[in-house]
Design an enzyme around this catalytic site. Sequence first.
Site, PDB file in Angstrom:
ATOM      1  N   LYS A  54      10.384   5.059   7.257  1.00 19.76           N
ATOM      2  CA  LYS A  54      10.884   6.067   8.192  1.00 19.76           C
ATOM      3  C   LYS A  54      12.019   5.494   9.028  1.00 19.76           C
ATOM      4  O   LYS A  54      13.086   6.098   9.148  1.00 19.76           O
ATOM      5  CB  LYS A  54       9.727   6.523   9.091  1.00 19.76           C
ATOM      6  N   ARG A  79       6.146   7.156  16.421  1.00 20.30           N
ATOM      7  CA  ARG A  79       5.893   7.489  15.007  1.00 20.30           C
ATOM      8  C   ARG A  79       5.637   6.230  14.199  1.00 20.30           C
ATOM      9  O   ARG A  79       6.412   5.291  14.241  1.00 20.30           O
ATOM     10  CB  ARG A  79       7.111   8.198  14.400  1.00 20.30           C
ATOM     11  N   GLY A 138       0.512  11.459   5.956  1.00 18.57           N
ATOM     12  CA  GLY A 138      -0.637  11.812   6.776  1.00 18.57           C
ATOM     13  C   GLY A 138      -1.588  10.666   7.040  1.00 18.57           C
ATOM     14  O   GLY A 138      -2.609  10.842   7.675  1.00 18.57           O
ATOM     15  N   MET A 149      -0.930   7.733   8.645  1.00 15.57           N
ATOM     16  CA  MET A 149      -0.771   7.075   9.924  1.00 15.57           C
ATOM     17  C   MET A 149      -0.532   8.150  10.980  1.00 15.57           C
ATOM     18  O   MET A 149      -0.237   9.273  10.672  1.00 15.57           O
ATOM     19  CB  MET A 149       0.419   6.112   9.870  1.00 15.57           C
ATOM     20  N   ARG A 170      13.077  10.840   2.857  1.00 11.71           N
ATOM     21  CA  ARG A 170      12.492   9.830   1.975  1.00 11.71           C
ATOM     22  C   ARG A 170      12.557  10.371   0.557  1.00 11.71           C
ATOM     23  O   ARG A 170      12.767  11.570   0.344  1.00 11.71           O
ATOM     24  CB  ARG A 170      11.047   9.533   2.373  1.00 11.71           C
ATOM     25  N   HIS A 227      -0.927  19.064   3.967  1.00 11.27           N
ATOM     26  CA  HIS A 227      -1.534  17.785   3.586  1.00 11.27           C
ATOM     27  C   HIS A 227      -2.125  17.860   2.177  1.00 11.27           C
ATOM     28  O   HIS A 227      -1.870  17.012   1.323  1.00 11.27           O
ATOM     29  CB  HIS A 227      -2.617  17.416   4.605  1.00 11.27           C
ATOM     30  N   ARG A 242     -11.750   0.957 -35.258  1.00  5.42           N
ATOM     31  CA  ARG A 242     -13.101   0.378 -35.210  1.00  5.42           C
ATOM     32  C   ARG A 242     -13.944   1.067 -36.265  1.00  5.42           C
ATOM     33  O   ARG A 242     -14.023   2.282 -36.296  1.00  5.42           O
ATOM     34  CB  ARG A 242     -13.734   0.623 -33.844  1.00  5.42           C
ATOM     35  N   ARG A 267     -10.536  -3.037 -38.241  1.00  2.00           N
ATOM     36  CA  ARG A 267     -11.422  -4.140 -37.869  1.00  2.00           C
ATOM     37  C   ARG A 267     -12.748  -3.987 -38.605  1.00  2.00           C
ATOM     38  O   ARG A 267     -13.388  -2.930 -38.536  1.00  2.00           O
ATOM     39  CB  ARG A 267     -11.682  -4.136 -36.361  1.00  2.00           C
ATOM     40  N   GLU A 277     -10.142 -13.214 -29.523  1.00  3.69           N
ATOM     41  CA  GLU A 277     -10.940 -12.691 -28.410  1.00  3.69           C
ATOM     42  C   GLU A 277     -11.988 -13.685 -27.929  1.00  3.69           C
ATOM     43  O   GLU A 277     -12.627 -13.489 -26.911  1.00  3.69           O
ATOM     44  CB  GLU A 277     -11.594 -11.370 -28.797  1.00  3.69           C
ATOM     45  N   SER A 291      -4.462 -10.175 -33.349  1.00  3.66           N
ATOM     46  CA  SER A 291      -4.500  -9.063 -32.408  1.00  3.66           C
ATOM     47  C   SER A 291      -5.380  -9.515 -31.244  1.00  3.66           C
ATOM     48  O   SER A 291      -6.532  -9.889 -31.448  1.00  3.66           O
ATOM     49  CB  SER A 291      -5.080  -7.815 -33.069  1.00  3.66           C
ATOM     50  N   THR A 295      -8.328  -8.169 -25.807  1.00  2.00           N
ATOM     51  CA  THR A 295      -8.376  -8.671 -24.423  1.00  2.00           C
ATOM     52  C   THR A 295      -9.597  -8.177 -23.657  1.00  2.00           C
ATOM     53  O   THR A 295      -9.860  -8.686 -22.571  1.00  2.00           O
ATOM     54  CB  THR A 295      -7.086  -8.325 -23.667  1.00  2.00           C
ATOM     55  N   CYS A 316      -4.871  -5.205 -28.588  1.00  2.00           N
ATOM     56  CA  CYS A 316      -5.593  -3.955 -28.823  1.00  2.00           C
ATOM     57  C   CYS A 316      -6.664  -3.702 -27.763  1.00  2.00           C
ATOM     58  O   CYS A 316      -7.423  -2.757 -27.863  1.00  2.00           O
ATOM     59  CB  CYS A 316      -6.207  -3.942 -30.217  1.00  2.00           C
ATOM     60  N   TYR A 355       3.685  -5.841 -30.620  1.00  2.00           N
ATOM     61  CA  TYR A 355       3.306  -4.475 -30.263  1.00  2.00           C
ATOM     62  C   TYR A 355       2.115  -4.463 -29.309  1.00  2.00           C
ATOM     63  O   TYR A 355       1.388  -5.443 -29.175  1.00  2.00           O
ATOM     64  CB  TYR A 355       2.971  -3.646 -31.514  1.00  2.00           C
TER      65      TYR A 355
HETATM   66  P1  ADP Z   1       4.255  11.900   9.431  1.00  2.00           P
HETATM   67  O1  ADP Z   1       4.568  10.571   8.857  1.00  2.00           O
HETATM   68  O2  ADP Z   1       2.818  12.213   9.485  1.00  2.00           O
HETATM   69  O3  ADP Z   1       5.107  12.977   8.839  1.00  2.00           O
HETATM   70  P2  ADP Z   1       6.071  11.882  11.615  1.00  2.00           P
HETATM   71  O4  ADP Z   1       6.301  10.667  12.416  1.00  2.00           O
HETATM   72  O5  ADP Z   1       7.114  12.187  10.616  1.00  2.00           O
HETATM   73  O6  ADP Z   1       4.649  11.798  10.956  1.00  2.00           O
HETATM   74  O7  ADP Z   1       5.928  13.034  12.661  1.00  2.00           O
HETATM   75  C1  ADP Z   1       5.077  14.157  12.593  1.00  2.00           C
HETATM   76  C2  ADP Z   1       5.867  15.401  12.902  1.00  2.00           C
HETATM   77  O8  ADP Z   1       6.487  15.343  14.173  1.00  2.00           O
HETATM   78  C3  ADP Z   1       6.976  15.615  11.903  1.00  2.00           C
HETATM   79  O9  ADP Z   1       7.010  16.959  11.540  1.00  2.00           O
HETATM   80  C4  ADP Z   1       8.218  15.240  12.632  1.00  2.00           C
HETATM   81  O10 ADP Z   1       9.319  15.967  12.176  1.00  2.00           O
HETATM   82  C5  ADP Z   1       7.868  15.566  14.084  1.00  2.00           C
HETATM   83  N1  ADP Z   1       8.590  14.672  14.991  1.00  2.00           N
HETATM   84  C6  ADP Z   1       8.525  13.338  14.996  1.00  2.00           C
HETATM   85  N2  ADP Z   1       9.373  12.827  15.918  1.00  2.00           N
HETATM   86  C7  ADP Z   1       9.961  13.863  16.513  1.00  2.00           C
HETATM   87  C8  ADP Z   1      10.941  13.971  17.541  1.00  2.00           C
HETATM   88  N3  ADP Z   1      11.485  12.904  18.121  1.00  2.00           N
HETATM   89  N4  ADP Z   1      11.313  15.203  17.901  1.00  2.00           N
HETATM   90  C9  ADP Z   1      10.764  16.280  17.325  1.00  2.00           C
HETATM   91  N5  ADP Z   1       9.863  16.251  16.349  1.00  2.00           N
HETATM   92  C10 ADP Z   1       9.448  15.049  15.945  1.00  2.00           C
HETATM   93 MG    MG Z   2     -14.124  -7.517 -29.324  1.00  2.00          MG
HETATM   94 MG    MG Z   3       7.003  12.858   8.657  1.00  2.00          MG
END
Ligand code: ADP
Ligand code: MG
Ligand code: MG
Length: 877
Positions: A22, A92, A101, A103, A336, A454, A560, A616, A744, A763, A766, A830, A850
Amino acid sequence: MKKFVYAFEEGCKELKSLLGGKGANLAEMKKIDLPVPEGFTITTEACNQYYVDGKQISEEIVTQIEANLKLLEAKTQKKLGDSNDPLLVSVRSGAVVSMPGMMDTVLNLGLNDLSVEGLAKLTENRRFAMDCYRRFIQMFGDVVLEIPKYKFDKVLDGKKEICGYEMDTDLTATDLEEIIAGYKKIVKSEKGFDFPQEPKKQMMMAIEAVFGSWNNDRAIVYRNYNEIPHNLGTAVNIQSMVFGNMGTTSGTGVAFTRNPSTGENKLFGEFLINAQGEDVVAGIRTPQKIDELKDALPEVYQQFVDVSAKLETHYRDMQDIEFTVERGILYMLQTRTGKRTAYAAIKVAVDMVDEGVLDKEEALMRIAPSQLDQLLHPTFEPSALESANLLAKGLPASPGAASGKVYFHSADVVRAREQRINTILVRTETSPEDIEGMVKAEGILTSRGGMTSHAAVVARGMGKCCVAGCGEVKVDEENRIFRIGDQIFKEGDYISLDGNTGKVYSGAIKTIEVGLTGDFAKVLEWADEFRTLGVRTNADNPHDAETAVKFGAEGIGLCRTEHMFFSDDRILSVREMIVASNKVNRVKALDKLLPYQKEDFIGIFKAMGSRPVNIRLLDPPLHEFLPHKDEEIGALARDLGVDFEVLKSKVESLSEFNPMLGHRGCRLAITYPEIYEMQVKAIIEAAVYCKDELKIEVHPEIMIPLVGHLKEFTILKKLVIDTATETLKALNAEVVYKVGTMIEVPRAALIADEIAAEAEFFSFGTNDLTQMTLGFSRDDSGKFLDEYVKKEVFDKDPFESIDQNGVGKLVNMACELGRKTNPSIKLGICGEHGGEPKSIEFCHKTGLNYVSCSPFRVPIARLSAAQAAINNPNLKK
Ligand code: ADP
Ligand code: MG
Ligand code: MG
């Protein structure tokens, strides 16, 4: 002094391991002049340092954080916690590998009883200020203070119910003030202290919570499932807030530059007006499609389209973007690489080659081999689907087809799975706590949340069928039921989900396999251009052999023969052979088996054509073919016309303490040569038949298992050649065949030079080689292997991914020794490892000819072999 904190403008995407995904991408977006709110990143090294220091943020790091906060305040011309014009920030988390989701994030930090009033005055929007404050207390309470979320939800939902509101946005400033008061009471009663008012303290607590969350249970489960190392640590981003909840010209959204389900080159996403970021992801309201932003905020939409295009061009890959609009102004909050289905991965790769963005090599490297599995997943059989009972329709969040029993709680799914029950996890919405159930379920159904909820994101990442946001489904988790209209479904009832259409059906529906066509076929043809490793399959019957050929198998690496012995029409003759008290009777029984074996081989040769087929000779201990219960032994005694006691004592005499290391493999043939004689005769007769009658030039390779001594091999090689010669002479025919061995038993690897002087191929088996080298059996290691992987004795289950330092060393050595005495020896693998991407790379580097794997892994092996060749260009043969 080590630098633990970077302002966004000091970073770039290359610093990902330091700044987390991030942070690195926020810095990169800033670098290419996209509108990113100011902020700074505390590095992953600071997180690791925190753990080194016994969960303490050191003096040095605190100083650097404070210095950067000062800079941020200067840039924004606001002060954290100021009572007139407060700077608010988000805290964040940002791991190196994106963990959706997993962290936790805290928004609107810096608010307290005073600054909320300042914010209200400044924005002339009291409702907005109170909304921020109540969100902040709730998130801080959940993430930092670890107060169960539902306690806050209860207050909020209670207020909504009393007032008769549908939406959170219906709440007035006064309502929100009451909710805030309620929230504070919760904090006080749960923690025994008041909600912290000092902004800097709030910030440090939040940072510590993010560091702490790196090691929460669900993060650990996610990392285990995705094989992410546990020592990477997470970065923390402190970013000044922008507000999507400032009214109808504000909003927030999530978008992909291409469709992550289908790969279609069209902006795909969702947004919510008057909302803060987490609202979209949490699926609290059902969001609008990104196209509709064109009507809602046309200028913003156009700008967003341009930014998306710029991002994709810059990163040369599909991006997953988070944005917020504050009073008509667009801000980028995250980008990302977009997670995608295997189907989309392939389409995007092929399209990007067509668009001239990528070359074939890069495109191939973009597709995760393990993901291809999804494309070989079943879909519902069209005819079965026609008569199926459609219940409801939700969003097609992640493709595939799944049938199973309904469960409402992650733990129940896990329990059912232990009893091999196929399950569908049904929830109002999923949250990171459900991760284990999601891993174990066949499919996931949610009633709330959109395509970026999520459930949807996580399911797509796992390649798991998911129908999300199915509003007709009213889920009552507590009572373990859901309703659709007036129908009630209970825990344990069967339903079926179609992740391609979003449809939900009652009952279980028959599924069919899918084939290798279109872009999928194209990508694998590209893979074939680059790979130098051959790809064969493990197949014991014509059906599997045909499937494998369709998927591109170039031969059979392991057929086999024992599986053929088990079918109903022959098991009796097999047993007769085993219990025979002398050679004459044994041969009599074997003669009955011969025509069957011959038919088996003809079927397989037909399926494989002129491709090599490695057969085999019999491997398992004879005991495995016999019944063990008295009544079964009695029945067999009657069938064979022998005395019960005699048979029973025969069965007992064959039982072994450790069958894996017992009388099996070539040891059987040393004592009972007539078994292998029959098998060789069947192979040669089948080959002659195919050659003369069907005009197929077959290439049988006859493989002797479990050799550990040269003499074992030479004795049996002579047996094979003598039998084959005799058979050919009797038929007055000619067939080219090879004789070789499995490697083997560790001793075989040690004396590979001696064996290679006599053998035409090796062959590597493993599975056995791993068992015997490590000294524990695959069947028994389940009891402790999990713990071994957890404690990092092994990075991975060594039966899944080859133990390169140990077993791999033996393989390497055997190859070198073998080639020394027999430069033209053919080398293959194999074991199960032949279909596992990391092991395949190992095989490539070791210089095997192979790999051989189960039919459904053949496409994975083709792609993995290509990636191995691209990754190791100087090893090109
Ligand atoms: P996650 O990794 O769970 O997506 P984020 O750190 O991206 O967590 O943040 C969760 C939500 O909060 C996201 O939708 C993000 O866009 C929003 N958010 C994070 N920082 C800010 C900010 N500085 N201003 C407004 N929205 C934010
Ligand atoms: Mg065997
Ligand atoms: Mg995010």
